[in-house]
Design a protein around this motif. Structure first.
Motif, PDB file in Angstrom:
ATOM      1  N   THR A   4      11.151 -45.768  -4.873  1.00 13.71           N
ATOM      2  CA  THR A   4      10.253 -45.455  -5.974  1.00 13.71           C
ATOM      3  C   THR A   4      10.460 -44.025  -6.437  1.00 13.71           C
ATOM      4  N   ARG A   5      10.520 -43.821  -7.740  1.00 16.23           N
ATOM      5  CA  ARG A   5      10.683 -42.469  -8.273  1.00 16.23           C
ATOM      6  C   ARG A   5       9.326 -41.784  -8.380  1.00 16.23           C
ATOM      7  N   VAL A   6       9.271 -40.556  -7.916  1.00 16.70           N
ATOM      8  CA  VAL A   6       8.055 -39.756  -8.036  1.00 16.70           C
ATOM      9  C   VAL A   6       8.007 -39.168  -9.435  1.00 16.70           C
ATOM     10  N   ARG A   7       6.909 -39.401 -10.142  1.00 17.71           N
ATOM     11  CA  ARG A   7       6.756 -38.930 -11.522  1.00 17.71           C
ATOM     12  C   ARG A   7       5.963 -37.622 -11.513  1.00 17.71           C
ATOM     13  N   PHE A   8       6.641 -36.538 -11.847  1.00 22.37           N
ATOM     14  CA  PHE A   8       6.033 -35.210 -11.803  1.00 22.37           C
ATOM     15  C   PHE A   8       5.422 -34.826 -13.136  1.00 22.37           C
ATOM     16  N   GLY A   9       4.304 -34.121 -13.053  1.00 21.13           N
ATOM     17  CA  GLY A   9       3.768 -33.387 -14.176  1.00 21.13           C
ATOM     18  C   GLY A   9       3.856 -31.911 -13.849  1.00 21.13           C
ATOM     19  N   ILE A  10       4.079 -31.077 -14.853  1.00 18.44           N
ATOM     20  CA  ILE A  10       4.220 -29.640 -14.645  1.00 18.44           C
ATOM     21  C   ILE A  10       3.122 -28.916 -15.408  1.00 18.44           C
ATOM     22  N   LEU A  11       2.436 -28.012 -14.705  1.00 14.31           N
ATOM     23  CA  LEU A  11       1.379 -27.215 -15.321  1.00 14.31           C
ATOM     24  C   LEU A  11       1.922 -25.829 -15.649  1.00 14.31           C
ATOM     25  N   GLY A  12       2.197 -25.581 -16.919  1.00 13.76           N
ATOM     26  CA  GLY A  12       2.650 -24.261 -17.320  1.00 13.76           C
ATOM     27  C   GLY A  12       4.151 -24.171 -17.516  1.00 13.76           C
ATOM     28  N   CYS A  13       4.544 -23.094 -18.195  1.00 14.40           N
ATOM     29  CA  CYS A  13       5.953 -22.910 -18.574  1.00 14.40           C
ATOM     30  C   CYS A  13       6.516 -21.627 -17.974  1.00 14.40           C
ATOM     31  N   ALA A  14       6.188 -21.343 -16.720  1.00 15.71           N
ATOM     32  CA  ALA A  14       6.697 -20.153 -16.042  1.00 15.71           C
ATOM     33  C   ALA A  14       8.215 -20.223 -15.920  1.00 15.71           C
ATOM     34  N   ASN A  15       8.839 -19.059 -15.811  1.00 18.40           N
ATOM     35  CA  ASN A  15      10.295 -19.009 -15.729  1.00 18.40           C
ATOM     36  C   ASN A  15      10.832 -19.771 -14.519  1.00 18.40           C
ATOM     37  N   ILE A  16      10.137 -19.684 -13.365  1.00 20.11           N
ATOM     38  CA  ILE A  16      10.602 -20.393 -12.176  1.00 20.11           C
ATOM     39  C   ILE A  16      10.574 -21.902 -12.394  1.00 20.11           C
ATOM     40  N   ALA A  17       9.734 -22.371 -13.315  1.00 21.80           N
ATOM     41  CA  ALA A  17       9.663 -23.807 -13.593  1.00 21.80           C
ATOM     42  C   ALA A  17      10.959 -24.321 -14.215  1.00 21.80           C
ATOM     43  N   ARG A  18      11.733 -23.433 -14.830  1.00 22.82           N
ATOM     44  CA  ARG A  18      13.041 -23.847 -15.369  1.00 22.82           C
ATOM     45  C   ARG A  18      13.953 -24.304 -14.237  1.00 22.82           C
ATOM     46  N   LYS A  19      13.939 -23.543 -13.140  1.00 23.95           N
ATOM     47  CA  LYS A  19      14.797 -23.869 -12.000  1.00 23.95           C
ATOM     48  C   LYS A  19      14.311 -25.129 -11.283  1.00 23.95           C
ATOM     49  N   VAL A  20      12.991 -25.185 -11.032  1.00 21.85           N
ATOM     50  CA  VAL A  20      12.457 -26.316 -10.280  1.00 21.85           C
ATOM     51  C   VAL A  20      12.525 -27.597 -11.105  1.00 21.85           C
ATOM     52  N   SER A  21      12.268 -27.509 -12.413  1.00 23.16           N
ATOM     53  CA  SER A  21      12.352 -28.713 -13.236  1.00 23.16           C
ATOM     54  C   SER A  21      13.787 -29.240 -13.271  1.00 23.16           C
ATOM     55  N   ARG A  22      14.753 -28.353 -13.273  1.00 26.94           N
ATOM     56  CA  ARG A  22      16.159 -28.787 -13.221  1.00 26.94           C
ATOM     57  C   ARG A  22      16.432 -29.544 -11.921  1.00 26.94           C
ATOM     58  N   ALA A  23      15.878 -29.026 -10.818  1.00 25.43           N
ATOM     59  CA  ALA A  23      16.048 -29.710  -9.537  1.00 25.43           C
ATOM     60  C   ALA A  23      15.386 -31.087  -9.548  1.00 25.43           C
ATOM     61  N   ILE A  24      14.210 -31.178 -10.164  1.00 27.93           N
ATOM     62  CA  ILE A  24      13.524 -32.468 -10.255  1.00 27.93           C
ATOM     63  C   ILE A  24      14.376 -33.481 -11.012  1.00 27.93           C
ATOM     64  N   LEU A  25      15.005 -33.024 -12.097  1.00 30.22           N
ATOM     65  CA  LEU A  25      15.819 -33.934 -12.904  1.00 30.22           C
ATOM     66  C   LEU A  25      17.141 -34.282 -12.225  1.00 30.22           C
ATOM     67  N   LEU A  26      17.661 -33.394 -11.380  1.00 32.05           N
ATOM     68  CA  LEU A  26      18.903 -33.686 -10.656  1.00 32.05           C
ATOM     69  C   LEU A  26      18.666 -34.652  -9.500  1.00 32.05           C
ATOM     70  N   SER A  27      17.456 -34.657  -8.976  1.00 35.07           N
ATOM     71  CA  SER A  27      17.154 -35.521  -7.842  1.00 35.07           C
ATOM     72  C   SER A  27      17.127 -36.986  -8.288  1.00 35.07           C
ATOM     73  N   SER A  33       7.427 -36.601 -15.877  1.00 35.97           N
ATOM     74  CA  SER A  33       6.683 -37.516 -16.724  1.00 35.97           C
ATOM     75  C   SER A  33       5.869 -36.783 -17.786  1.00 35.97           C
ATOM     76  N   ALA A  34       5.463 -35.511 -17.468  1.00 34.26           N
ATOM     77  CA  ALA A  34       4.620 -34.786 -18.419  1.00 34.26           C
ATOM     78  C   ALA A  34       4.706 -33.294 -18.159  1.00 34.26           C
ATOM     79  N   ILE A  35       4.460 -32.512 -19.200  1.00 34.75           N
ATOM     80  CA  ILE A  35       4.321 -31.067 -19.064  1.00 34.75           C
ATOM     81  C   ILE A  35       3.170 -30.605 -19.957  1.00 34.75           C
ATOM     82  N   GLY A  36       2.409 -29.628 -19.453  1.00 39.81           N
ATOM     83  CA  GLY A  36       1.305 -29.100 -20.224  1.00 39.81           C
ATOM     84  C   GLY A  36       1.296 -27.595 -20.226  1.00 39.81           C
ATOM     85  N   SER A  37       0.880 -27.027 -21.338  1.00 39.81           N
ATOM     86  CA  SER A  37       0.719 -25.585 -21.472  1.00 39.81           C
ATOM     87  C   SER A  37      -0.557 -25.335 -22.266  1.00 39.81           C
TER      88      SER A  37
END
Length: 298
Positions: A4-27, A33-37
């Protein structure tokens, strides 16, 4: 059986989120599934710039992400001062929690977050990335090998980088209302984690801050260090963290029989290679004109 794929939501657009979101998409077993700011425009731009899937929902608030039924877990890279508010709410909304470090401003806030996760039956994980790297597991095997490494006697850890003028004036990590822990929370967090990791999370008997830490005009730490003592084992440990020195991400561990060093433990210098150096049974050469064996790269 398909995982089963884990569907992530991200709270905020911090610079570190660029790195972690890339890792989420590579996994292979996660997706975004969603992002909010606080700004819909900012969230939309962030999703586009970081190549989120077309199916990713974009919201103009953090709360909308938590209310989305298609979000299983949330990644929270918000300023530390906001962690307890949004982490607790995420847990109450039954969302598993990946919380950026430092996880809280103090132990009391962390206890509140953990209690909320336990009450809702959701998973808590902090986003100290290097702890989950396969190299870290391999290094731990070396430290645990009493035949080659022996008993741990000392650890020294350094994490520094030179912040530019804009960072030192405007970054949230130097703002007392957003991330009041400064360099101690941002870089020192890694040093302290490395030291506790090497000691199997046994707490020291005493901790002594080094004199004359550097503060900014708002009283936020820009550079500091400390020594830690495990008195019954006669071990002395030190760390240094700073926004004012060139990039350094070292761990040096000294054992009675061997040594281990890693020069990029926080973020590997090369994305595709994670190396460290280890040696055992080092001895002086004749007339002390050298020593051997030389450390080997792993």
């Amino acid at each position: 059986m398909t995982e089963t794929r884990v569907r992530f939501g991200i709270l905020g657009c911090a610079n570190i989120a660029r790195k972690v979101s890339r890792a989420i998409l590579l996994s292979p077993n996660t997706t975004i599934s969603a992002i909010g700011s606080r700004s819909l425009e900012k969230a939309t731009a962030f999703a586009s710039e970081n190549h989120f899937p077309e199916s990713t929902k974009v919201y103009g608030s953090y709360g909308a992400v938590l209310d989305d039924p298609d979000v299983d877990a949330v990644y929270v890279p918000l300023p530390t001062s906001l962690h307890v508010q949004w982490a607790v709410l995420a847990a109450q909304k039954k969302k598993h929690l990946l919380l950026e470090k430092p996880v809280a401003l103090n132990v009391g806030e962390l206890d509140v977050i953990l209690a909320a996760c336990e009450a809702s039956g959701v998973q808590f994980m902090d986003a100290t990335m290097w702890m989950h790297h396969p190299r870290t597991a391999h290094m731990k095997e070396v430290l645990s090998d009493e035949q080659r490494f022996g008993q741990l006697k000392s650890v020294h850890s350094t994490f520094t980088f030179t912040a530019d003028e804009d960072f030192l004036k405007n970054d949230i990590r130097v703002n007392p209302n957003l991330d009041s822990l400064g360099a101690l929370g941002d870089t020192g967090w890694y040093n302290i984690r490395a030291i506790l990791w090497a000691h199997d999370y046994e707490l020291p008997n005493t901790v002594t801050a080094f004199r004359d830490p550097v503060y900014n005009e708002s009283g936020v730490i820009l550079s500091c260090g400390a020594s830690l003592n495990w008195n019954k084992y006669r071990k002395l440990v030190t760390f240094h963290c700073s926004f004012l020195s060139n990039i350094c991400m070292d761990i040096t561990t000294l054992g009675t029989k061997g040594n281990l060093r890693v020069h990029d433990f926080v973020i590997p210098f090369n994305e595709k290679v994670g190396s460290f150096y280890a040696v055992a049974d080092s001895k002086w050469a004749e007339r002390a004109l050298g020593c051997g064996p030389e450390p080997s790269e792993v």
